[in-house]
Write a protein that holds these residues in place. Sequence first.
Motif, PDB file in Angstrom:
ATOM      1  N   ARG A  62      45.645  27.081  29.518  1.00  0.00           N
ATOM      2  CA  ARG A  62      45.701  25.620  29.607  1.00  0.00           C
ATOM      3  C   ARG A  62      44.343  25.094  29.158  1.00  0.00           C
ATOM      4  N   PRO A  63      44.220  23.781  28.905  1.00  0.00           N
ATOM      5  CA  PRO A  63      42.907  23.238  28.505  1.00  0.00           C
ATOM      6  C   PRO A  63      41.888  23.414  29.630  1.00  0.00           C
ATOM      7  N   LEU A  64      40.891  24.233  29.391  1.00  0.00           N
ATOM      8  CA  LEU A  64      39.944  24.588  30.448  1.00  0.00           C
ATOM      9  C   LEU A  64      38.797  23.601  30.595  1.00  0.00           C
ATOM     10  N   TYR A  65      38.559  22.767  29.574  1.00  0.00           N
ATOM     11  CA  TYR A  65      37.425  21.852  29.690  1.00  0.00           C
ATOM     12  C   TYR A  65      37.610  20.892  30.855  1.00  0.00           C
ATOM     13  N   GLU A  66      38.879  20.536  31.147  1.00  0.00           N
ATOM     14  CA  GLU A  66      39.119  19.645  32.282  1.00  0.00           C
ATOM     15  C   GLU A  66      38.789  20.338  33.601  1.00  0.00           C
ATOM     16  N   ASP A  67      39.118  21.631  33.691  1.00  0.00           N
ATOM     17  CA  ASP A  67      38.772  22.401  34.884  1.00  0.00           C
ATOM     18  C   ASP A  67      37.253  22.503  35.047  1.00  0.00           C
ATOM     19  N   ILE A  68      36.562  22.744  33.923  1.00  0.00           N
ATOM     20  CA  ILE A  68      35.092  22.826  33.986  1.00  0.00           C
ATOM     21  C   ILE A  68      34.508  21.493  34.428  1.00  0.00           C
ATOM     22  N   ASN A  69      35.085  20.401  33.910  1.00  0.00           N
ATOM     23  CA  ASN A  69      34.636  19.071  34.333  1.00  0.00           C
ATOM     24  C   ASN A  69      34.761  18.901  35.839  1.00  0.00           C
ATOM     25  N   LEU A  70      35.871  19.367  36.395  1.00  0.00           N
ATOM     26  CA  LEU A  70      36.090  19.239  37.832  1.00  0.00           C
ATOM     27  C   LEU A  70      35.103  20.091  38.621  1.00  0.00           C
ATOM     28  N   CYS A  71      34.864  21.315  38.135  1.00  0.00           N
ATOM     29  CA  CYS A  71      33.871  22.168  38.809  1.00  0.00           C
ATOM     30  C   CYS A  71      32.489  21.525  38.746  1.00  0.00           C
ATOM     31  N   GLU A  72      32.157  20.947  37.601  1.00  0.00           N
ATOM     32  CA  GLU A  72      30.854  20.296  37.467  1.00  0.00           C
ATOM     33  C   GLU A  72      30.761  19.073  38.381  1.00  0.00           C
ATOM     34  N   SER A  73      31.887  18.391  38.576  1.00  0.00           N
ATOM     35  CA  SER A  73      31.860  17.202  39.438  1.00  0.00           C
ATOM     36  C   SER A  73      31.487  17.553  40.871  1.00  0.00           C
ATOM     37  N   THR A  74      31.856  18.763  41.328  1.00  0.00           N
ATOM     38  CA  THR A  74      31.500  19.169  42.689  1.00  0.00           C
ATOM     39  C   THR A  74      30.005  19.441  42.823  1.00  0.00           C
ATOM     40  N   ILE A  75      29.360  19.748  41.681  1.00  0.00           N
ATOM     41  CA  ILE A  75      27.906  19.906  41.673  1.00  0.00           C
ATOM     42  C   ILE A  75      27.237  18.540  41.673  1.00  0.00           C
ATOM     43  N   ILE A  76      27.710  17.656  40.790  1.00  0.00           N
ATOM     44  CA  ILE A  76      27.085  16.341  40.623  1.00  0.00           C
ATOM     45  C   ILE A  76      27.194  15.504  41.889  1.00  0.00           C
ATOM     46  N   ASP A  77      28.379  15.507  42.518  1.00  0.00           N
ATOM     47  CA  ASP A  77      28.546  14.661  43.713  1.00  0.00           C
ATOM     48  C   ASP A  77      28.073  15.336  44.996  1.00  0.00           C
ATOM     49  N   GLY A  78      27.629  16.585  44.895  1.00  0.00           N
ATOM     50  CA  GLY A  78      27.078  17.280  46.063  1.00  0.00           C
ATOM     51  C   GLY A  78      28.109  17.886  46.990  1.00  0.00           C
ATOM     52  N   SER A  79      29.410  17.772  46.662  1.00  0.00           N
ATOM     53  CA  SER A  79      30.435  18.231  47.600  1.00  0.00           C
ATOM     54  C   SER A  79      30.456  19.747  47.749  1.00  0.00           C
ATOM     55  N   LEU A  80      30.133  20.470  46.685  1.00  0.00           N
ATOM     56  CA  LEU A  80      30.118  21.932  46.787  1.00  0.00           C
ATOM     57  C   LEU A  80      29.141  22.388  47.856  1.00  0.00           C
ATOM     58  N   ILE A  81      27.904  21.919  47.745  1.00  0.00           N
ATOM     59  CA  ILE A  81      26.874  22.336  48.703  1.00  0.00           C
ATOM     60  C   ILE A  81      27.169  21.788  50.088  1.00  0.00           C
ATOM     61  N   ALA A  82      27.641  20.553  50.157  1.00  0.00           N
ATOM     62  CA  ALA A  82      27.974  19.973  51.465  1.00  0.00           C
ATOM     63  C   ALA A  82      29.042  20.795  52.168  1.00  0.00           C
ATOM     64  N   ASN A  83      30.062  21.236  51.440  1.00  0.00           N
ATOM     65  CA  ASN A  83      31.134  22.024  52.047  1.00  0.00           C
ATOM     66  C   ASN A  83      30.651  23.406  52.469  1.00  0.00           C
ATOM     67  N   VAL A  84      29.754  23.993  51.670  1.00  0.00           N
ATOM     68  CA  VAL A  84      29.200  25.308  52.046  1.00  0.00           C
ATOM     69  C   VAL A  84      28.383  25.179  53.326  1.00  0.00           C
ATOM     70  N   GLU A  85      27.536  24.163  53.381  1.00  0.00           N
ATOM     71  CA  GLU A  85      26.687  23.976  54.567  1.00  0.00           C
ATOM     72  C   GLU A  85      27.517  23.591  55.785  1.00  0.00           C
ATOM     73  N   LYS A  86      28.581  22.827  55.583  1.00  0.00           N
ATOM     74  CA  LYS A  86      29.459  22.449  56.684  1.00  0.00           C
ATOM     75  C   LYS A  86      30.276  23.648  57.168  1.00  0.00           C
ATOM     76  N   GLY A  87      30.747  24.454  56.221  1.00  0.00           N
ATOM     77  CA  GLY A  87      31.586  25.588  56.573  1.00  0.00           C
ATOM     78  C   GLY A  87      30.822  26.728  57.211  1.00  0.00           C
ATOM     79  N   ALA A  88      29.529  26.781  56.944  1.00  0.00           N
ATOM     80  CA  ALA A  88      28.708  27.861  57.515  1.00  0.00           C
ATOM     81  C   ALA A  88      27.402  27.250  57.996  1.00  0.00           C
TER      82      ALA A  88
END
Length: 509
Positions: free
Chosen positions: A478-504
């Motif tokens: 499938r078109p992967l650039y959209e998936d990469i965009n979504l993964c990058e969005s979790t970096i830009i908005d801070g949600s990736l790190i926030a969820n890691v710190e919240k989960g552990a």
Amino acid sequence: MKTVILTGQDLTLEEFALVCREDVPVALSEQAKQNIIESRKVVDQILDENRVVYGVTTGFGKFSDVVISNDECKLLQKNLIITHAVGAGNPFPRAAARGMLLLRINNMAKGFSGIRMEVVDVLVDMLNKGVTPQIPEKGSLGASGDLAPLSHMVLPMIGLGKAEYKGEILDGAEAMNRAGINVIELSAKEGLALINGTQAMTSTGALTVYDALELLKVADVAAALSFEAHNGVIDALDERIHVIRPHKGQLDTARILKQLLVGSKNTTRQGEIRVQDAYSLRCVPQIHGASKDAINFIKQKVEIEINSVTDNPIILKDTMEGISGGNFHGQPMALPFDFLGIAVAELANVSERRIERLVNPALSGLPAFLTKDGGVNSGFMIVQYSAAALVSENKVLAHPASVDSIPSSANQEDHVSMGTIAARKARDILSNARRVLAMELMCACQAIDMRGDKGMGAGTKPAYETVRALVSKLEEDRPLYEDINLCESTIIDGSLIANVEKGASAIEL
């Protein structure tokens, strides 16, 4: 919304980012106001006594020996701005332009600039009411300050140039009028006080440092996911290895990776599957750690600069003097920003190598390019191509700008820093590095799914879940650039790190 009080002494990088990006308002402290008023009295006395002081009663650069009469002082300052506003290229991002306004105010708050209070009030109003000058990115040598960019910053103050207001690009006078801010006429010293300084490079670089500190956390999380995907050997994270080479970044990275992987049943011990991993896994503490040490050093330099006086001449209240020096020179920032670009580029370099190990069946033991029906499907083949292109571009961008110097102003300014180019390059390197790390996050999650998850670590599990909440496992192309965009969005908005710190909660990234 809390107001940031500017004293010229204690602005932090975190406060800087809030004002630039979240539109947090600012106000001058009472002491800062007094500093500004007292400093202006010195300029007025210089004028009354017809003293020869650079930029107050003389021309600029090569024209420093040309004496200017009191009658011509206002015209001198206006001409300084309109002739120096010769920038090129696209405008700086809004946050960086706001940062220039903020840093200029904080510089003046110390009381060494000789500018009238009403001029500083205009800068404060522009920041708080959302009038953002359109400032071309290119055209600064970073030596006599960021002359061209800062001149564009000043144009709307005098009813010229362009500015953004409520999402619309307007003529400077119209933007000021809509915001209810009166334009001004510059007086002696004031044009020079507004443009002689490092605020363009420092604003751009400071925002990049802020983002780089966050990207370091993402890099550790991505590496930990790659450990899970590769059945990585965690003996390399043993604290006993790192305390005998006690670089702080290295020690911190080893500790963080161990915390992220606590409880993982996917990782292995030395000799269970293999004796040791390749460097891109085994040496993560040393590689990421070196970048951490570099970026934290650069943060210290930035926090000195954002609370410094970068004017010329310096107005000294106690002796009623105006002394010409070189505080405008960008070298103290040019070298750190070149270092910043190199440090961030290395995060992408090693991440791309981990991506290659994930997609290469000879190295991973997984289906080629992380797809189960290779041939019909290409899977993640070209993701690695894109990552390789980005890191290659970063290697070009990481060439230091500060090693270059082209004399200007008829050789009066015979050494320049190119610090603004260094800051802009570091920003672009960070953007590329963030994209590469987003690719690694996605590839590592796919590899974990394909190898089979026996149980993930305390920090890697919430990271995996964050990615999978946005991007499903790749079953067929499938078109992967959209998936990469979504993964990058979790970096830009801070949600990736926030969820890691919240989960552990025990993890301190």
